[in-house]
Design a protein around this motif. Structure first.
Motif, mmCIF file in Angstrom:
data_model
loop_
_atom_site.group_PDB
_atom_site.id
_atom_site.type_symbol
_atom_site.label_atom_id
_atom_site.label_comp_id
_atom_site.label_asym_id
_atom_site.label_seq_id
_atom_site.Cartn_x
_atom_site.Cartn_y
_atom_site.Cartn_z
ATOM 1 N N GLU A 270 -0.130 18.363 -3.078
ATOM 2 C CA GLU A 270 -1.592 19.093 -3.423
ATOM 3 C C GLU A 270 -2.152 19.390 -1.923
ATOM 4 O OE1 GLU A 270 -2.896 16.331 -7.195
ATOM 5 O OE2 GLU A 270 -3.905 16.073 -5.154
ATOM 6 N N ASN A 271 -1.903 18.703 -1.000
ATOM 7 C CA ASN A 271 -2.348 19.180 0.470
ATOM 8 C C ASN A 271 -1.646 20.313 0.996
ATOM 9 O OD1 ASN A 271 -4.182 17.299 1.773
ATOM 10 N ND2 ASN A 271 -3.148 15.799 0.782
ATOM 11 N N TYR B 123 2.432 13.521 -5.032
ATOM 12 C CA TYR B 123 1.267 14.453 -5.722
ATOM 13 C C TYR B 123 0.467 14.818 -4.630
ATOM 14 C CZ TYR B 123 3.801 13.014 -10.113
ATOM 15 O OH TYR B 123 4.448 12.662 -10.992
ATOM 16 N N GLU B 124 -0.038 13.660 -4.085
ATOM 17 C CA GLU B 124 -1.163 13.960 -2.878
ATOM 18 C C GLU B 124 -0.541 15.071 -1.888
ATOM 19 O OE1 GLU B 124 -4.163 11.271 -0.216
ATOM 20 O OE2 GLU B 124 -2.010 10.530 -0.858
ATOM 21 N N SER C 218 1.196 7.258 1.159
ATOM 22 C CA SER C 218 0.983 8.348 0.006
ATOM 23 C C SER C 218 2.076 8.746 -0.731
ATOM 24 C CB SER C 218 0.383 9.537 0.816
ATOM 25 O OG SER C 218 0.079 10.677 0.018
ATOM 26 N N LEU D 133 -1.173 10.781 6.448
ATOM 27 C CA LEU D 133 -0.589 10.298 5.234
ATOM 28 C C LEU D 133 0.967 10.196 5.436
ATOM 29 C CD1 LEU D 133 -2.112 13.099 2.686
ATOM 30 C CD2 LEU D 133 -2.980 10.738 3.170
#
Lengths: 83, 199
Positions: free
Chosen positions: B188-189, B184-185, B181, B160
């Motif tokens: 979250e990860n 947010y992503e 990416s 990412l």
């Protein structure tokens, strides 16, 4: 093409060689099976042995040893010292 | 009956793989694995014990380590069941926030990062994801010295790349590996169930 690993006596020599030959070599951590004073080695598959030696000497690079990378039937990698 | 596996001179994880193969073959009650370094003997011990065997002793002879394993007859079944899994720990997410590894010399840091990514390509147990942020995104663009290694890694894991960072460095159209990416992503990860290693 055969792969070769070149070892050095110091990181500075390895870094210098990497800078001069960087289009033809990959800088890698010295493989566990090889004992070397330096943690960096160079890996090349773009040259045969005479070409490799010629380029090292043309660039006036000091190195410790050259190893030939050999894979056996089971896929294990061995490093054979070139004498 | 006793069986001997000679793992001397073999790189990690070969001694463990040979031990696994020998345990799968079975047909003996005791297995002796010879290795030439302590970490390998510990890896073999851990593997054998995880598979439900008993390591009775580790003998040191002439610089070698002899791991003596008493086998459990149920082991073969267990290994069969777990076959696709090699004994890898839970895969981690590696968060790479710079194009160099460590602080200090820029030149050394760049080489260490390149060399680290190369080493990841050689590992049996690879991480699950790489997240590239800030100058870490420079590793994934055209002309990056580490590009070939990231392209190899992409076959086994997800990469990412922070879009904002690419934009900031003017590298948006130069991205050569991984997927763009957003925060947010990435957040979250980083806060999800997987272990995160930050470089």
């Amino acid at each position: 093409m055969t792969e070769y690993v070149i070892t050095f006596a110091s990181s500075h020599q390895a870094i210098k060689a990497n800078t001069r030959l960087h289009r033809f070599v990959e800088i890698i951590p010295t493989p566990r099976q090889i004992s070397s004073e330096c943690g960096f080695s160079l890996l090349t598959k773009k040259w045969d042995l005479p070409e490799l030696k010629e380029n090292l000497s043309k660039q006036q690079l000091q190195y410790a040893k050259i190893y030939i990378v050999k894979k056996d039937m089971e896929g294990n990698i061995n490093y054979e010292e070139n004498s | 009956m006793k069986k001997i596996v000679d793992g001397r001179g073999l790189a990690c994880p070969q001694p463990v793989i040979r031990t696994k193969n020998a345990l799968e073959e079975g047909k003996f009650s005791e297995l002796e694995v010879i290795v030439d370094n302590k970490p390998a003997s510990q890896n073999v011990q851990r593997f054998a014990e995880n598979m439900g065997n008993t390591v009775t002793e580790i003998l040191q002879k002439a610089g070698n380590y002899h791991v003596i394993i008493k086998t459990d007859s149920k082991v073969v079944e267990k290994i069969e069941k777990n076959k696709p899994k090699i004994s890898c720990p839970d895969a981690k997410i590696i968060f790479i926030s710079s194009n160099i590894l460590g602080k200090g010399s820029q030149e050394l840091g760049a080489l260490l990062m390149k060399s680290f990514l190369y080493t990841l390509t050689q590992l049996q147990c690879k991480p699950k994801k790489l997240i590239l942020m800030n100058s870490g995104v420079k590793l994934a663009v055209q002309g990056s010295e580490a590009l070939a290694n990231l392209q190899t890694l992409q076959k086994d894991l997800q990469i990412l790349v922070c879009g904002t960072c690419l934009d900031y460095f003017g590298l948006k159209d130069k991205l050569a590996v991984g997927s763009v990416s957003n925060m947010y992503e990435i957040a979250e990860n980083l806060t999800g169930p997987d272990k995160v290693l930050t470089l």
